[in-house]
Design an enzyme around this catalytic site. Structure first.
Site, PDB file in Angstrom:
ATOM      1  N   HIS A 387       0.845  -1.201   0.000  1.00 49.13           N
ATOM      2  CA  HIS A 387       0.000   0.000   0.000  1.00 49.13           C
ATOM      3  C   HIS A 387       0.882   1.253   0.000  1.00 49.13           C
ATOM      4  O   HIS A 387       1.772   1.391   0.844  1.00 49.13           O
ATOM      5  CB  HIS A 387      -0.945   0.011   1.208  1.00 49.13           C
ATOM      6  CG  HIS A 387      -1.950   1.116   1.088  1.00 49.13           C
ATOM      7  ND1 HIS A 387      -3.132   0.959   0.395  1.00 49.13           N
ATOM      8  CD2 HIS A 387      -1.914   2.406   1.494  1.00 49.13           C
ATOM      9  CE1 HIS A 387      -3.783   2.114   0.404  1.00 49.13           C
ATOM     10  NE2 HIS A 387      -3.063   3.004   1.054  1.00 49.13           N
ATOM     11  N   ALA A 388       0.627   2.144  -0.935  1.00 48.80           N
ATOM     12  CA  ALA A 388       1.511   3.296  -1.122  1.00 48.80           C
ATOM     13  C   ALA A 388       1.557   4.174   0.118  1.00 48.80           C
ATOM     14  O   ALA A 388       0.546   4.407   0.768  1.00 48.80           O
ATOM     15  CB  ALA A 388       1.016   4.113  -2.314  1.00 48.80           C
ATOM     16  N   HIS A 417       0.126  11.774  -5.883  1.00 51.20           N
ATOM     17  CA  HIS A 417      -0.453  11.869  -4.538  1.00 51.20           C
ATOM     18  C   HIS A 417       0.648  11.771  -3.474  1.00 51.20           C
ATOM     19  O   HIS A 417       0.726  12.591  -2.561  1.00 51.20           O
ATOM     20  CB  HIS A 417      -1.486  10.754  -4.350  1.00 51.20           C
ATOM     21  CG  HIS A 417      -2.036  10.658  -2.958  1.00 51.20           C
ATOM     22  ND1 HIS A 417      -3.217  11.250  -2.585  1.00 51.20           N
ATOM     23  CD2 HIS A 417      -1.554  10.046  -1.842  1.00 51.20           C
ATOM     24  CE1 HIS A 417      -3.445  11.013  -1.299  1.00 51.20           C
ATOM     25  NE2 HIS A 417      -2.453  10.278  -0.824  1.00 51.20           N
ATOM     26  N   GLU A 418       1.481  10.753  -3.601  1.00 49.85           N
ATOM     27  CA  GLU A 418       2.514  10.536  -2.579  1.00 49.85           C
ATOM     28  C   GLU A 418       3.511  11.681  -2.544  1.00 49.85           C
ATOM     29  O   GLU A 418       3.968  12.094  -1.471  1.00 49.85           O
ATOM     30  CB  GLU A 418       3.238   9.204  -2.824  1.00 49.85           C
ATOM     31  CG  GLU A 418       2.339   7.976  -2.691  1.00 49.85           C
ATOM     32  CD  GLU A 418       1.597   7.919  -1.372  1.00 49.85           C
ATOM     33  OE1 GLU A 418       2.087   8.449  -0.360  1.00 49.85           O
ATOM     34  OE2 GLU A 418       0.492   7.344  -1.349  1.00 49.85           O
ATOM     35  N   HIS A 421       2.526  14.463  -0.314  1.00 51.89           N
ATOM     36  CA  HIS A 421       2.927  14.298   1.091  1.00 51.89           C
ATOM     37  C   HIS A 421       4.386  14.700   1.274  1.00 51.89           C
ATOM     38  O   HIS A 421       4.754  15.395   2.216  1.00 51.89           O
ATOM     39  CB  HIS A 421       2.778  12.834   1.525  1.00 51.89           C
ATOM     40  CG  HIS A 421       1.358  12.356   1.650  1.00 51.89           C
ATOM     41  ND1 HIS A 421       0.428  12.966   2.448  1.00 51.89           N
ATOM     42  CD2 HIS A 421       0.717  11.300   1.088  1.00 51.89           C
ATOM     43  CE1 HIS A 421      -0.728  12.302   2.380  1.00 51.89           C
ATOM     44  NE2 HIS A 421      -0.573  11.290   1.556  1.00 51.89           N
ATOM     45  N   GLU A 445      -3.743  14.922   2.572  1.00 55.99           N
ATOM     46  CA  GLU A 445      -4.157  14.029   1.488  1.00 55.99           C
ATOM     47  C   GLU A 445      -4.489  14.779   0.202  1.00 55.99           C
ATOM     48  O   GLU A 445      -4.533  14.182  -0.871  1.00 55.99           O
ATOM     49  CB  GLU A 445      -5.355  13.193   1.927  1.00 55.99           C
ATOM     50  CG  GLU A 445      -5.087  12.276   3.115  1.00 55.99           C
ATOM     51  CD  GLU A 445      -3.919  11.335   2.888  1.00 55.99           C
ATOM     52  OE1 GLU A 445      -3.593  11.049   1.720  1.00 55.99           O
ATOM     53  OE2 GLU A 445      -3.312  10.898   3.890  1.00 55.99           O
ATOM     54  N   HIS A 546      -6.401   0.416   5.543  1.00 57.92           N
ATOM     55  CA  HIS A 546      -6.437   1.397   6.623  1.00 57.92           C
ATOM     56  C   HIS A 546      -7.084   0.866   7.898  1.00 57.92           C
ATOM     57  O   HIS A 546      -6.933   1.481   8.951  1.00 57.92           O
ATOM     58  CB  HIS A 546      -7.153   2.652   6.144  1.00 57.92           C
ATOM     59  CG  HIS A 546      -6.495   3.270   4.936  1.00 57.92           C
ATOM     60  ND1 HIS A 546      -6.497   2.659   3.693  1.00 57.92           N
ATOM     61  CD2 HIS A 546      -5.801   4.415   4.774  1.00 57.92           C
ATOM     62  CE1 HIS A 546      -5.839   3.416   2.825  1.00 57.92           C
ATOM     63  NE2 HIS A 546      -5.401   4.482   3.446  1.00 57.92           N
TER      64      HIS A 546
HETATM   65  O1  X8Z Z   1      -4.163   5.373   1.081  1.00 55.53           O
HETATM   66  C1  X8Z Z   1      -4.111   6.179   0.176  1.00 55.53           C
HETATM   67  C2  X8Z Z   1      -2.773   6.691  -0.314  1.00 55.53           C
HETATM   68  C3  X8Z Z   1      -1.812   6.808   0.771  1.00 55.53           C
HETATM   69  S1  X8Z Z   1      -2.232   8.036   1.926  1.00 55.53           S
HETATM   70  C4  X8Z Z   1      -2.252   5.729  -1.350  1.00 55.53           C
HETATM   71  N1  X8Z Z   1      -5.237   6.599  -0.432  1.00 55.53           N
HETATM   72  C5  X8Z Z   1      -6.534   6.117  -0.045  1.00 55.53           C
HETATM   73  C6  X8Z Z   1      -6.686   4.652  -0.389  1.00 55.53           C
HETATM   74  O2  X8Z Z   1      -5.896   4.136  -1.170  1.00 55.53           O
HETATM   75  O3  X8Z Z   1      -7.606   4.030   0.116  1.00 55.53           O
HETATM   76  C7  X8Z Z   1      -5.315   7.599  -1.497  1.00 55.53           C
HETATM   77  C8  X8Z Z   1      -6.756   7.678  -1.853  1.00 55.53           C
HETATM   78  C9  X8Z Z   1      -7.513   6.944  -0.817  1.00 55.53           C
HETATM   79 ZN    ZN Z   2      -2.036   9.918   1.138  1.00 57.82          ZN
END
Ligand code: X8Z
Ligand code: ZN
Length: 666
Positions: A387-388, A417-418, A421, A445, A546
């Site tokens: 997961h990024a 996106h990254e 951050h 974000e 998450h």
């Molecule tokens: O978790 C993330 C990023 C890292 S903060 C890759 N995102 C959420 C997800 O993947 O569920 C970005 C968009 C939503």
């Molecule tokens: Zn993020």
């Protein structure tokens, strides 16, 4: 930890705070050398805050290194070290919070008052004071994250046994249109979360105990308290925002359902009273529908935004060159090595492309250490958390990202996106450690995503990724649809995850109803349902990073509203006139200056003040989302005319509103 935002447990620290790098004029305070958490006699509040800042910064790299290792080399040892580092950190934090109580009502600078208030919000994982429970909590957290990272769905026996991890299962959802193959991939991934259920239930008990010791009703209340407004008012804000954008989502839902039914048949293309089948949306969690482009493209071939195709071609070129270097007659091993080399190369090229956008705004190039220490592609010799995430390792410029990049559009935009951050970290490294965080977590974000909104067809054309688009109405609708499948489809998902966790933390969702409540919320907000029964033997929330990673999720909902506000303001700064959706601020110094000014503020003032400086408003507001998508909303309403939109969820009906005229917002 940095990531305070991303990292799972990292998030621990993270909750809100961040510390990042650089600077911090460390006070030449002798206290800074005392062991962390040691109260100093005669210390006033300002001196206490200075000491905490120094100690925080001093202990932070050890925590981030342990987290980094446990995410990039998953094994029992790295898990143990990560849990231990976390235990030390949360114990120290609890000590500071307790000490901070001494200063209540005493004179101090406004900055110190803010810093002390932030202390309690520095982690998303409030820990009990009881040392045994603290230790248990950090072990559970590390284990859940490891379970997610290692997760694999295995089928077959003996030599026919095959195991697939998340990336491979996602590939099936992305590319296959075979109903059963998608169902198998979807169910397979969700099976990895089943063993997490008891851990998660215990985790909830422990963080709730920690939150109560800090004076919150439960951990969810604590999470909602990080927004410079009362927790209840914050929850009401999220309801208000959702009501603003819900009609747009419902139109998109209605359109997508129609197309799914055309593809899979009326029966298979929906579940129950109009819900979308979870496994057919091109994404494991139905949070981004971009992979359904083949089905949902409004006008076949109008405009050509095939970014994935362009990236794949880049990969093939890189591969050709890598093979050429190996000479004729390369054997299977040489070919494999060439493929790995090309995968790493295209991942770096994609990242350089993203960096270029930030540099065009006047931001610095990433440090050499970024390029050396970042994880670009999935290693073959060990498990990692794919997961990024973006990391500030030391608050002094050791920034990294960790991804398993593949050459496709989704990963390409995730890199932007990254880097958002990363540029935030670098920009606020000048703040005291306790203020090294986003104005709120939604800001963090939204930075990179604001840039993604500026990746207009004309920008993509200017960098040679896609060909000329032409100016037709059809091309516009196609471009809007492409953006909506990422941004609008996401909105209810961004909300429902924490609706679930808030309920879990406050006890209204008991462990024996975890899955049922999850799917009720999925149905209510997203209009999505599983095609097969998902009873309490499953733990489907655990299949979303998450949840085991304990990263609060409302931040992404906020971000998906805020990023349109940021975008609009930066477009204005760049002198854009004309429809919002046409704007890119690539290469615009004034927009860059405004952005950078905001980033540098970090969490040093209430986010409302920071938002006002950028946008002129203190409110998060969905108006810019609606303005941006006005052409698409009108088009969707036409398409959906005469259809019965909406869906039914166990008694409650979500219906699309009567076709009101689209409302461009001013
Ligand atoms: O978790 C993330 C990023 C890292 S903060 C890759 N995102 C959420 C997800 O993947 O569920 C970005 C968009 C939503
Ligand atoms: Zn993020």
């Amino acid at each position: 930890m940095n990531h305070r935002h991303l990292l799972p447990s990292l998030a621990l620290v993270a909750g809100l705070l961040s510390l990042s790098a650089c600077n911090t004029p460390a006070p030449p305070d002798p206290a800074a050398t005392a062991s962390p958490g040691t109260a100093q006699d005669g210390e006033d509040a300002d001196a206490f805050v200075a000491r905490v800042n120094a100690e925080y910064k001093a202990m932070y790299p050890e925590l981030s290194s342990a987290q980094w290792l446990s995410s990039t080399y998953i094994n029992d040892d790295s898990e143990r070290l990560a849990a231990k580092a976390q235990e030390r950190w949360l114990g120290t934090l609890n000590g500071w919070i307790e000490e901070a109580g001494r200063f209540e009502g005493r004179p101090m600078s406004p900055d110190s008052a803010r810093a002390l208030a932030q202390l309690k919000l520095m982690t998303a994982m409030p820990a009990p004071k009881d040392p045994a429970k603290l230790s248990e909590l950090t072990r559970i957290a590390a284990r859940m994250e490891g379970t997610y990272g290692k997760g694999a769905y295995c089928t077959g026996e003996g030599p026919a046994r095959q195991c697939r991890q998340l990336g491979q299962l996602e590939d099936v959802l992305r590319a296959s249109r075979d109903y059963d193959a998608q169902l198998d991939a979807w169910q397979g991934w969700h099976s990895i979360a089943q063993p997490m259920r008891p851990d998660y239930a215990r985790f909830v008990e422990l963080v709730n105990e920690g939150a109560r010791e800090m004076g919150y009703a439960d951990a969810g209340t604590m999470w909602r308290s990080g927004y410079d407004m009362p927790a209840d008012a914050f929850a009401a804000e999220t309801d208000r925002l959702w009501e603003q954008v819900r009609p747009l989502y419902e139109q998109l839902h209605c359109y997508a359902r129609e197309r799914l039914q055309q593809t899979y048949g009326v029966e298979r293309g929906r579940v129950g009273e109009g819900l979308l089948p979870a496994h057919l949306m091109g994404n494991m969690w139905q949070q981004d529908w971009g992979n359904l482009w083949d089905m949902l493209e409004p006008y076949k071939g109008a405009g050509n935004l095939d970014i994935t195709g362009a990236l794949e071609r880049q990969y093939q070129r890189d591969l050709g060159a890598a093979l050429y270097r190996r000479g004729p007659g390369a054997d299977a091993k040489a070919r494999f090595e060439a493929e790995r080399e090309a995968q790493a190369q295209v991942a770096r090229q994609m990242t350089e492309r993203a960096q270029d956008f930030y540099v065009s705004l006047g931001m610095p190039r990433l440090p050499e250490s970024y390029w050396q220490k970042t994880q670009f592609i999935k290693p073959l010799d060990r498990d990692v958390v794919c997961h990024a995430s973006a990391w500030d390792m030391d608050m002094e410029g050791d920034v990294r990202t960790k991804m398993c990049i593949k050459p496709n559009e989704e990963d390409f935009t995730t890199i932007y996106h990254e880097l958002g951050h990363v540029y935030y970290y670098l920009a606020y490294n000048g703040q005291p450690p306790l203020f090294q965080n986003g104005a709120n977590d939604g800001f963090h974000e939204a930075i990179g995503d604001t840039i993604v909104l500026a990746m207009t067809p004309s920008y993509l054309e200017s960098i040679g990724l896609v060909q000329s688009q032409g100016q037709s109405r059809q091309a516009l609708i196609n471009a809007q649809m492409r953006m909506a499948l990422a941004k609008v489809a996401f909105l209810p998902f961004g909300l429902m995850i924490d609706r679930w966790r808030w309920g879990v933390f406050d006890g209204s969702i008991a462990p024996d109803h975890y899955n049922q409540a999850w799917w009720e919320l999925k149905a209510r907000y997203q209009g999505v349902a599983p095609a097969t029964p998902r009873g309490e033997e499953f733990f489907d929330p655990g299949a979303k990073y998450h949840v085991p990673g304990n990263t609060p999720y409302t931040r992404y909902f906020l971000s998906h509203v805020l990023q349109f506000q940021f975008y609009k303001s930066l477009c204005e700064a760049a002198g854009h006139t004309g429809p919002l959706y046409e704007c890119t601020f690539y290469d615009n110094a004034e927009a860059g200056r405004k952005f950078q000014t905001m980033l540098a503020k970090g969490a040093g003032q209430p986010w409302q003040a920071t938002l006002k400086e950028l946008t002129g408003s203190e409110q998060i507001d969905g108006g810019a989302v609606l303005e941006y998508f006005a052409p698409l909303q009108e088009w969707l309403q036409q398409q959906n005319e005469g259809r019965s939109c909406g869906w039914q969820t166990g008694g409650t009906t979500a219906t699309a509103p009567p076709p009101a005229a689209p409302q461009p917002q001013t």
